[in-house]
Design an enzyme around this catalytic site. Structure first.
Site, PDB file in Angstrom:
ATOM      1  N   ARG A  29     -14.651 -24.078  30.749  1.00  0.00           N
ATOM      2  CA  ARG A  29     -14.123 -25.403  30.428  1.00  0.00           C
ATOM      3  C   ARG A  29     -14.970 -26.494  31.103  1.00  0.00           C
ATOM      4  NH1 ARG A  29     -10.034 -25.904  32.928  1.00  0.00           N
ATOM      5  NH2 ARG A  29      -9.717 -23.815  33.766  1.00  0.00           N
ATOM      6  N   LYS A  59      -6.209 -24.532  26.628  1.00  0.00           N
ATOM      7  CA  LYS A  59      -5.783 -25.303  27.785  1.00  0.00           C
ATOM      8  C   LYS A  59      -5.463 -26.758  27.416  1.00  0.00           C
ATOM      9  CE  LYS A  59      -5.310 -22.721  31.476  1.00  0.00           C
ATOM     10  NZ  LYS A  59      -5.574 -21.313  31.246  1.00  0.00           N
ATOM     11  N   HIS A  67       1.585 -22.726  35.173  1.00  0.00           N
ATOM     12  CA  HIS A  67       0.347 -21.950  35.014  1.00  0.00           C
ATOM     13  C   HIS A  67       0.573 -20.617  35.727  1.00  0.00           C
ATOM     14  CE1 HIS A  67      -4.252 -21.420  35.709  1.00  0.00           C
ATOM     15  NE2 HIS A  67      -3.907 -20.953  34.536  1.00  0.00           N
ATOM     16  N   SER A 104      -7.655 -19.757  38.511  1.00  0.00           N
ATOM     17  CA  SER A 104      -8.462 -18.861  37.692  1.00  0.00           C
ATOM     18  C   SER A 104      -9.049 -17.716  38.527  1.00  0.00           C
ATOM     19  CB  SER A 104      -9.591 -19.676  37.063  1.00  0.00           C
ATOM     20  OG  SER A 104     -10.233 -18.911  36.105  1.00  0.00           O
ATOM     21  N   LYS A 125      -3.488 -13.367  37.788  1.00  0.00           N
ATOM     22  CA  LYS A 125      -2.310 -13.550  36.932  1.00  0.00           C
ATOM     23  C   LYS A 125      -2.280 -12.515  35.805  1.00  0.00           C
ATOM     24  CE  LYS A 125      -3.227 -17.839  35.901  1.00  0.00           C
ATOM     25  NZ  LYS A 125      -4.424 -17.939  36.744  1.00  0.00           N
ATOM     26  N   THR A 126      -3.397 -12.414  35.079  1.00  0.00           N
ATOM     27  CA  THR A 126      -3.425 -11.491  33.945  1.00  0.00           C
ATOM     28  C   THR A 126      -3.407 -10.043  34.438  1.00  0.00           C
ATOM     29  OG1 THR A 126      -4.638 -13.104  32.628  1.00  0.00           O
ATOM     30  CG2 THR A 126      -4.707 -10.825  31.869  1.00  0.00           C
ATOM     31  N   ASP A 152      -0.305 -16.243  31.202  1.00  0.00           N
ATOM     32  CA  ASP A 152      -0.949 -17.482  31.684  1.00  0.00           C
ATOM     33  C   ASP A 152      -0.129 -18.773  31.604  1.00  0.00           C
ATOM     34  OD1 ASP A 152      -3.605 -18.341  32.760  1.00  0.00           O
ATOM     35  OD2 ASP A 152      -3.632 -19.626  31.002  1.00  0.00           O
ATOM     36  N   ARG A 182     -14.724 -12.943  28.574  1.00  0.00           N
ATOM     37  CA  ARG A 182     -13.282 -12.976  28.296  1.00  0.00           C
ATOM     38  C   ARG A 182     -12.902 -12.204  27.045  1.00  0.00           C
ATOM     39  NH1 ARG A 182      -9.488 -15.892  31.723  1.00  0.00           N
ATOM     40  NH2 ARG A 182     -10.806 -17.163  33.067  1.00  0.00           N
TER      41      ARG A 182
HETATM   42  N1  LIG Z   1      -6.750  -6.996  44.707  1.00  0.00           N
HETATM   43  C1  LIG Z   1      -6.900  -7.566  43.510  1.00  0.00           C
HETATM   44  N2  LIG Z   1      -5.851  -8.175  42.908  1.00  0.00           N
HETATM   45  C2  LIG Z   1      -6.003  -8.783  41.718  1.00  0.00           C
HETATM   46  N3  LIG Z   1      -7.161  -8.824  41.025  1.00  0.00           N
HETATM   47  C3  LIG Z   1      -8.235  -8.218  41.563  1.00  0.00           C
HETATM   48  C4  LIG Z   1      -8.147  -7.570  42.822  1.00  0.00           C
HETATM   49  N4  LIG Z   1      -9.368  -7.067  43.106  1.00  0.00           N
HETATM   50  C5  LIG Z   1     -10.167  -7.383  42.092  1.00  0.00           C
HETATM   51  N5  LIG Z   1      -9.512  -8.070  41.131  1.00  0.00           N
HETATM   52  C6  LIG Z   1     -10.122  -8.612  39.890  1.00  0.00           C
HETATM   53  O1  LIG Z   1      -9.948 -10.023  39.906  1.00  0.00           O
HETATM   54  C7  LIG Z   1      -9.816 -10.532  38.586  1.00  0.00           C
HETATM   55  C8  LIG Z   1      -8.505 -11.285  38.411  1.00  0.00           C
HETATM   56  O2  LIG Z   1      -8.604 -11.988  37.199  1.00  0.00           O
HETATM   57  P1  LIG Z   1      -7.423 -12.383  36.219  1.00  0.00           P
HETATM   58  O3  LIG Z   1      -7.918 -12.268  34.815  1.00  0.00           O
HETATM   59  O4  LIG Z   1      -6.176 -11.642  36.508  1.00  0.00           O
HETATM   60  O5  LIG Z   1      -7.311 -13.921  36.591  1.00  0.00           O
HETATM   61  P2  LIG Z   1      -6.235 -14.993  36.138  1.00  0.00           P
HETATM   62  O6  LIG Z   1      -5.448 -15.379  37.338  1.00  0.00           O
HETATM   63  O7  LIG Z   1      -5.484 -14.476  34.980  1.00  0.00           O
HETATM   64  O8  LIG Z   1      -7.191 -16.242  35.761  1.00  0.00           O
HETATM   65  P3  LIG Z   1      -7.265 -17.213  34.470  1.00  0.00           P
HETATM   66  O9  LIG Z   1      -6.208 -18.247  34.630  1.00  0.00           O
HETATM   67  O10 LIG Z   1      -8.629 -17.774  34.554  1.00  0.00           O
HETATM   68  O11 LIG Z   1      -7.070 -16.374  33.259  1.00  0.00           O
HETATM   69  C9  LIG Z   1      -9.879  -9.329  37.664  1.00  0.00           C
HETATM   70  O12 LIG Z   1     -11.193  -9.218  37.205  1.00  0.00           O
HETATM   71  C10 LIG Z   1      -9.498  -8.159  38.587  1.00  0.00           C
HETATM   72  O13 LIG Z   1     -10.032  -6.948  38.177  1.00  0.00           O
HETATM   73  O1  LIG Z   2      -8.816 -21.840  30.618  1.00  0.00           O
HETATM   74  C1  LIG Z   2      -9.697 -20.994  30.748  1.00  0.00           C
HETATM   75  O2  LIG Z   2     -10.837 -21.099  30.304  1.00  0.00           O
HETATM   76  C2  LIG Z   2      -9.392 -19.743  31.479  1.00  0.00           C
HETATM   77  C3  LIG Z   2      -8.151 -19.852  32.224  1.00  0.00           C
HETATM   78  O3  LIG Z   2      -7.172 -19.255  31.877  1.00  0.00           O
HETATM   79  C4  LIG Z   2      -8.152 -20.750  33.383  1.00  0.00           C
HETATM   80  O4  LIG Z   2      -9.224 -21.247  33.767  1.00  0.00           O
HETATM   81  O5  LIG Z   2      -7.070 -20.964  33.946  1.00  0.00           O
HETATM   82 CA   LIG Z   3      -5.755 -14.897  32.728  1.00  0.00          CA
HETATM   83 MN   LIG Z   4      -5.398 -19.696  33.135  1.00  0.00          MN
END
Ligand SMILES: Nc1ncnc2c1ncn2[C@@H]1O[C@H](COP(=O)(O)OP(=O)(O)OP(=O)(O)O)[C@@H](O)[C@H]1O
Ligand SMILES: O=C([O-])CC(=O)C(=O)O
Ligand SMILES: [Ca+2]
Ligand SMILES: [Mn+2]
Length: 649
Positions: free
Chosen positions: A167, A312, A331, A349, A353-354, A368, A433
């Site tokens: 973004r 977003k 979020h 990010s 979360k995911t 998300d 992604r």
């Molecule tokens: N202890 C841990 N707990 C959680 N995630 C971990 C850990 N160790 C490594 N990771 C890695 O960290 C990353 C967490 O990314 P995730 O996609 O869950 O982010 P998100 O919070 O959903 O962000 P976004 O809002 O950008 O989607 C993953 O690639 C996961 O494999």
């Molecule tokens: O919005 C995006 O590109 C990915 C995401 O989930 C974040 O940054 O929170």
């Molecule tokens: Ca995510």
């Molecule tokens: Mn997000």
């Protein structure tokens, strides 16, 4: 004597081989190839019902009439505001113009006012509309027309988002008018960069003219929010099959019945991301601008093809619309156990979360974006958007298996022959992604709604390595950390070890909020109190030292920690209070080595640990200075408690 006669009939073991006639089935009912092809396809509803089951839907109006209404509505969306007419539209792929000439529905100009006489060439051409295409149709469009589109070995659509692979928060603008001037958060720290109505219209016209100049545009009519009472109808007009498939996956997919009565959308996105904005236009500071106009209920994208801007951008809209209805937008990820215990996972990010809301032992509500209303929680979206870097089948099986036909895989690298994806390859970007419909996760909870949360888990990826793997928070501490929105990532990994970079992003999503952070914090406090939810701080980052000397906490341990929160076990544990942050640290968790629970045990040099802890505490204090003059909620006492809930030293 001549040469021996050549025998053309070969023999097998001496038996002459007879010419084989395959008359096992009846002959095809076609005289020509064209006729044969016409047998291949039959007419259907223009969308995919979410349950995959064939709907017994019988339209209440004729298909011809429905198409006409839809095209009129789209023509109105695409109308130039200066020429006061919408474009001439026709449904279907221009490549099929001849073959389908009997089937297509045309719509002439849409007029807002009186027809104008000084038409331009653009008014003479037809624009083809590809309306709510199915994933296979979008695959075909992408592969035929968009370079960089490929099918991976598991059937996902690999694509490139172009020059932007993330973004562009510094190019996100919001129209400041008489209403939004007072309602929204402006100025220092706010994500809302102002623009005026006139400039918005200039950019809108630029986007609309670009889209209308194309042979064809993609239109998605879909929903946001699984809470039917607060559902929002969105229309996305875009130039790429990639964008259309991404939004097909990420928004809620309407049934044919819902589509027939869709009517006028509540909000429209014009994604002209292939086309730049004009830097001579007032306010423009780069070739990219993502513009939101709340009054017109429109968003314009110029100069970036990164699809996450659409997702977003709509989330920002929800952060404005929902609080007006006393609904908190979050979020966060969200899942629910078999006993109905809901957990929210907040975090910036890349904090988990995911990864952590996708849990084989629980039902996924969403990864998300959520709403918390008087009815409980609801997912805003119809899909998930998972980070793919270093994705492994063993550690994240459900996400791995969701990367199949229909899934959009952005900016990954694959073997040119086998089309196997190398998830460790960062050649295009580290922010690779996957966007897939939520039902690709086997234990998704559909409809994506649930009761009030029992646990509120704040995720921080602490690359300093001084926050405990888990701590229990008081309500005031939860608010303090929610408003702070801390995480620390490592700036760049290419040239040796770098200092962790602390990031503070209010409400764990300052890039998406529209109102002042204290408004959301007050709502969260009120809801957590009312429904008796417990707050937790979970460090998914480093242990045993900062980035460079320590290691990232094992995902398996984090999952055990999360399990003990869900089961209620952790609530019953014994706790000790940490220095500086005053966090309650459990002494024991099943499946997790006890010595890692208090980070000071894991550092070899206690002095370096204490210095690092104090350094982080100082960064928290400095960040919170921006909030000390605000009252949080109606209650002065809560405000004081929150101010006291930060680091003390
Ligand atoms: N202890 C841990 N707990 C959680 N995630 C971990 C850990 N160790 C490594 N990771 C890695 O960290 C990353 C967490 O990314 P995730 O996609 O869950 O982010 P998100 O919070 O959903 O962000 P976004 O809002 O950008 O989607 C993953 O690639 C996961 O494999
Ligand atoms: O919005 C995006 O590109 C990915 C995401 O989930 C974040 O940054 O929170
Ligand atoms: Ca995510
Ligand atoms: Mn997000």
């Amino acid at each position: 004597m001549g040469l021996a006669k050549i025998h053309t009939e070969k023999t097998v073991d001496g038996d002459p081989m007879v010419v084989c006639h395959d008359d096992s089935g009846p002959p095809v009912k076609a005289q020509t190839i064209h006729e044969l092809h016409s047998l291949q396809k039959k007419r259907s509803a223009p969308t995919t019902p979410i349950n995959g089951s064939k709907s017994s839907f019988s339209p209440t109006i004729s298909e011809e009439e429905l198409h006409k209404q839809q095209l009129q509505s789209i023509s109105a969306s695409l109308a130039s505001l200066t020429r006061e007419t919408g474009p001439k539209l026709v449904k279907g792929d221009p490549a099929n113009r001849k073959a389908e000439s009997q089937k297509v529905t045309h719509v002439e100009h849409y007029h807002h006012h009186a027809p104008t006489l000084n038409i331009s060439d653009s008014a003479l051409k037809f624009t083809h509309v590809l309306y709510n295409l199915s994933p296979p149709e979008l695959y075909e469009q992408a592969i035929k027309y968009e370079t960089g589109s490929f099918i991976t070995s598991t059937g996902a659509l690999a694509t490139l988002s172009g020059a932007k692979t993330g973004r562009s928060p510094r190019d996100k603008r919001v129209v400041k008018d008489k209403t939004t001037e007072n309602e929204l958060w402006w100025g220092k720290g706010s994500p809302n960069i102002e623009m005026d109505e006139q400039t918005f219209l200039v950019n809108r016209e630029r986007a609309v003219d670009y889209l209308n100049s194309l042979d064809k545009v993609f239109v998605n009519d879909q929903f946001l929010n699984w809470d039917l009472e607060h559902r929002i109808k969105v229309r996305i007009v875009s130039a790429r099959a990639y964008h259309s498939l991404f939004m097909h996956n990420m928004c809620i997919r309407p049934t044919p019945e819902e589509l027939e009565s869709f009517g006028t959308p509540d909000f429209t996105i014009y994604n002209a991301g292939k086309f730049p904005c004009n830097r001579f236009t007032h306010y423009m500071t780069s070739s990219t601008s993502i513009d939101i106009n709340l009054d017109r209920k429109e968003m314009v994208i110029l100069g970036t093809q990164y699809a996450g801007e659409m997702k977003k951008g709509l989330f920002s809209l929800m952060h404005y619309l929902m609080p007006k209805r006393q609904i908190l937008s979050l979020h966060s990820g969200c899942n629910v156990g078999k006993d109905g215990d809901v957990a929210l996972f907040f975090g910036l990010s890349g904090t988990g979360k995911t990864t952590l809301s996708t849990d084989h032992n629980r039902y996924l509500i969403g990864d998300d974006e959520h709403c918390w209303s008087e009815n409980g929680v609801s997912n805003i979206e119809g899909g998930c958007y998972a980070k793919c870097i270093d994705l492994s089948r063993e550690k994240e099986p459900d996400i791995w298996n969701a990367i199949k036909f229909g899934t959009v895989l952005e900016n990954i690298v694959f073997d040119e022959h086998t089309r196997e994806v190398d998830y460790s390859d960062k050649s295009v970007t580290e922010n690779t992604r996957a966007a897939y419909p939520i039902e690709y996760i086997p234990n998704a909870k559909i409809p994506c709604v649930g009761p009030h949360p029992r646990n509120v888990i704040l995720l921080a990826c602490d690359a300093f390595g001084v926050l405990p793997p888990v701590s229990k928070l008081s309500l005031a501490q939860t608010m303090y950390h929610f408003i702070s929105g801390y995480t620390a990532l490592v700036a760049g990994t290419e040239e040796g070890v770098k200092e962790p970079q602390a990031t503070f992003s209010a409400c764990f999503g300052a890039a998406f909020i529209m109102l002042h952070p204290t408004k959301y914090a007050a709502m969260l406090a009120e809801k957590m109190q009312k429904h008796g939810a417990t707050g937790w701080l979970v460090n998914t980052g480093w242990s045993g030292g900062s980035y460079g000397s320590g290691n990232r906490l094992k995902l398996a341990y984090t999952r055990k920690i999360i399990d003990s929160i869900h089961s209620g076990e952790l609530l019953k544990a014994n706790y000790t209070k940490s220095e500086v942050f005053g966090l309650e640290i459990p002494t024991e968790i099943e499946g997790v080595p006890s010595e890692i629970l208090d980070p000071q045990n894991t550092w070899s040099d206690k002095k370096v640990y204490m210095d690092t802890l104090l350094k982080l505490g100082g960064l928290f204090k400095k960040n919170f200075e921006g909030f000390v003059n605000y009252q949080i909620g109606e209650d002065n006492q809560l405000t004081d408690e929150i101010l006291a809930a930060g680091p003390i030293f």
